[in-house]
Design a protein around this motif. Structure first.
Motif, PDB file in Angstrom:
ATOM      1  N   CYS A   1       0.795  -1.016   0.117  1.00  0.00           N
ATOM      2  CA  CYS A   1      -0.040  -0.028   0.043  1.00  0.00           C
ATOM      3  C   CYS A   1       0.866   1.167   0.106  1.00  0.00           C
ATOM      4  O   CYS A   1       1.938   1.216   0.327  1.00  0.00           O
ATOM      5  CB  CYS A   1      -0.679   0.127   1.361  1.00  0.00           C
ATOM      6  SG  CYS A   1      -1.963   1.243   1.459  1.00  0.00           S
TER       7      CYS A   1
ATOM      8  N   SER B   1       0.596   3.614   1.593  1.00  0.00           N
ATOM      9  CA  SER B   1       0.871   4.167   3.088  1.00  0.00           C
ATOM     10  C   SER B   1       2.164   3.418   3.594  1.00  0.00           C
ATOM     11  O   SER B   1       2.801   4.351   4.667  1.00  0.00           O
ATOM     12  CB  SER B   1      -0.491   4.239   3.859  1.00  0.00           C
ATOM     13  OG  SER B   1      -1.219   3.307   3.820  1.00  0.00           O
TER      14      SER B   1
ATOM     15  N   HIS C   1      -0.074  -4.191   5.548  1.00  0.00           N
ATOM     16  CA  HIS C   1      -1.438  -4.085   6.188  1.00  0.00           C
ATOM     17  C   HIS C   1      -2.555  -4.715   5.141  1.00  0.00           C
ATOM     18  O   HIS C   1      -3.676  -4.215   5.271  1.00  0.00           O
ATOM     19  CB  HIS C   1      -2.024  -3.061   6.830  1.00  0.00           C
ATOM     20  CG  HIS C   1      -1.835  -1.707   5.851  1.00  0.00           C
ATOM     21  ND1 HIS C   1      -0.628  -1.211   5.925  1.00  0.00           N
ATOM     22  CD2 HIS C   1      -2.718  -1.277   5.153  1.00  0.00           C
ATOM     23  CE1 HIS C   1      -0.779   0.098   4.888  1.00  0.00           C
ATOM     24  NE2 HIS C   1      -1.892   0.061   4.475  1.00  0.00           N
TER      25      HIS C   1
ATOM     26  N   CYS D   1      -6.888  -2.833   2.198  1.00  0.00           N
ATOM     27  CA  CYS D   1      -6.808  -1.521   2.407  1.00  0.00           C
ATOM     28  C   CYS D   1      -7.342  -0.638   1.261  1.00  0.00           C
ATOM     29  O   CYS D   1      -8.153   0.292   1.232  1.00  0.00           O
ATOM     30  CB  CYS D   1      -5.531  -1.148   3.006  1.00  0.00           C
ATOM     31  SG  CYS D   1      -5.208   0.723   3.346  1.00  0.00           S
TER      32      CYS D   1
HETATM   33 ZN   LIG Z   1      -2.961   1.269   3.259  1.00  0.00          ZN
END
Ligand SMILES: [Zn+2]
Ligand SMILES: [Zn+2]
Length: 354
Positions: free
Chosen positions: A48, A50, A68, A159
């Motif tokens: 991801c 992030s 995640h 996510c």
């Molecule tokens: Zn994420």
């Protein structure tokens, strides 16, 4: 089958959090679980944006095992995980951003409020994440997954897919209305185009370059606008019938994208903030702009478990087919740099070897 807390696992471990971060693949111990937790053996993990932001140190401290968007099976149950739990040994499950929340504050007690709890703990941020063979998950937060779809189609939903699907619900646009996705060719964007089309929306995809155009068009975007050429705002307004779009989702981490997005909106339009701008960049808007056109500005962070079940169902029914590149966890050191340079279209899913 793994024994809880014994043996080692392969992990991509973060070093030097900050501008010269690096991942090194090494063997680390398999963690132990508390009574309320389960141990998940992971088959894949999504990457991801992030994770990159955490590695770069842009949002504070993090763990050395990030990740995640994990998919795997439960291989050990804590002593307090009851037989009434929705999961059991060998259940196929997903592991997302939320590890747990306090469960008792006024935010947690609001419907779908848990993901905004100020005391929440996140995978990769406060507890180890999914860039390892095994991950410890709170049994109350582990997400049961259907058996049908392949691992690599489910991981990106945990996510990225959840985030963009929830943002689309939140933007309030209805079937037949024009929306803009800024950053349409990235991981969130490629999922966003598919969800938006499945929801009956008309999609203007904004990104840079011919490669992103080919991807966005293939996934069903109605119009592609290249932000590297000409007046982006004027092109979006023209495409949406002259008055501006009903909603703009800013998926790109760019202040410029935010400031252009607000200009693309028509009356009663909604801007949904999703991407995290670079340090020093922000959205600047005169209140009169909001007043005159009745514009709303909001933000969206992941989604609730209900949102996740809905987002997964689109994949299960074959309506959303995530654009994924499957690689191995061992390649993460290289892939993270490619992501930093904006070279990745769609989502990268990393396979774990056991
Ligand atoms: Zn994420
Ligand atoms: Zn709370």
């Amino acid at each position: 089958m793994a024994q809880t807390g014994s043996g080692t696992q392969t992990a991509a471990v973060l070093f030097n959090q900050g501008s010269d971060f690096k991942f090194i693949v090494q063997n680390i111990p398999i963690p132990t679980i508390e009574p309320s937790e389960v141990l998940v053996q992971l088959s894949v993990t999504g990457l991801c944006h992030s994770d990159l932001v955490l590695a770069q140190g842009l949002v504070g401290a993090c763990r050395s095992v990030l990740g995640h968007e994990g998919v795997g099976r439960i291989v050990a149950l804590g002593s307090a995980v009851s037989s009434y739990s929705s999961v059991t040994l060998n259940s196929r499950v997903g592991v997302g951003w939320l590890h747990d929340t306090c469960g008792s504050c006024s935010i947690c007690l609001r419907e779908s409020g848990r993901r905004h709890c100020l005391a929440q703990r996140n995978h990769g941020r406060h507890v180890d994440g999914t860039f390892a063979g095994y991950v410890v998950v709170n049994a109350a937060f582990v997400q049961p997954l259907p058996e049908g779809p392949p691992d690599e189609f489910l991981a990106p939903i945990l996510c990225g897919g959840l985030t963009v699907y929830t943002a689309l619900k939140r933007c309030g646009a209805r079937a037949g209305q024009w929306i803009v996705l800024l950053g349409a060719g990235g991981g969130l964007g490629t999922l966003g185009i598919q969800y938006a089309k499945a929801m009956g929306l008309l999609v203007i995809a904004v990104d840079g370059g011919k490669e992103k155009e080919a991807v966005a068009t293939k996934l069903g975007a109605d119009v592609y606008v290249d932000f590297t050429e000409g007046d982006v705002v004027a092109k979006v307004k023209e495409a949406s019938g002259g008055d501006g779009a009903s909603a703009a989702l800013v998926l790109a981490g760019s202040g410029r994208a935010y400031n252009e997005a607000i200009e693309m909106l028509g009356a009663f339009g909604t801007l949904v903030a999703v991407g995290i701008p670079k340090p020093g960049e922000s959205l600047e808007v005169h209140p009169l702009k909001l007043i005159d056109l009745g514009i709303q500005v909001t933000g969206s962070l992941t989604g609730s478990l209900t949102d996740l079940n809905e987002a997964v169902a689109f994949v299960e029914r074959g309506i959303v087919k995530p654009l994924v590149e499957v690689r191995s966890l061992e390649q993460l050191p290289l892939i993270a740099k490619e992501m930093e340079e904006g070279k990745i279209s769609g989502k990268v899913v990393l396979k774990h070897r056991h």
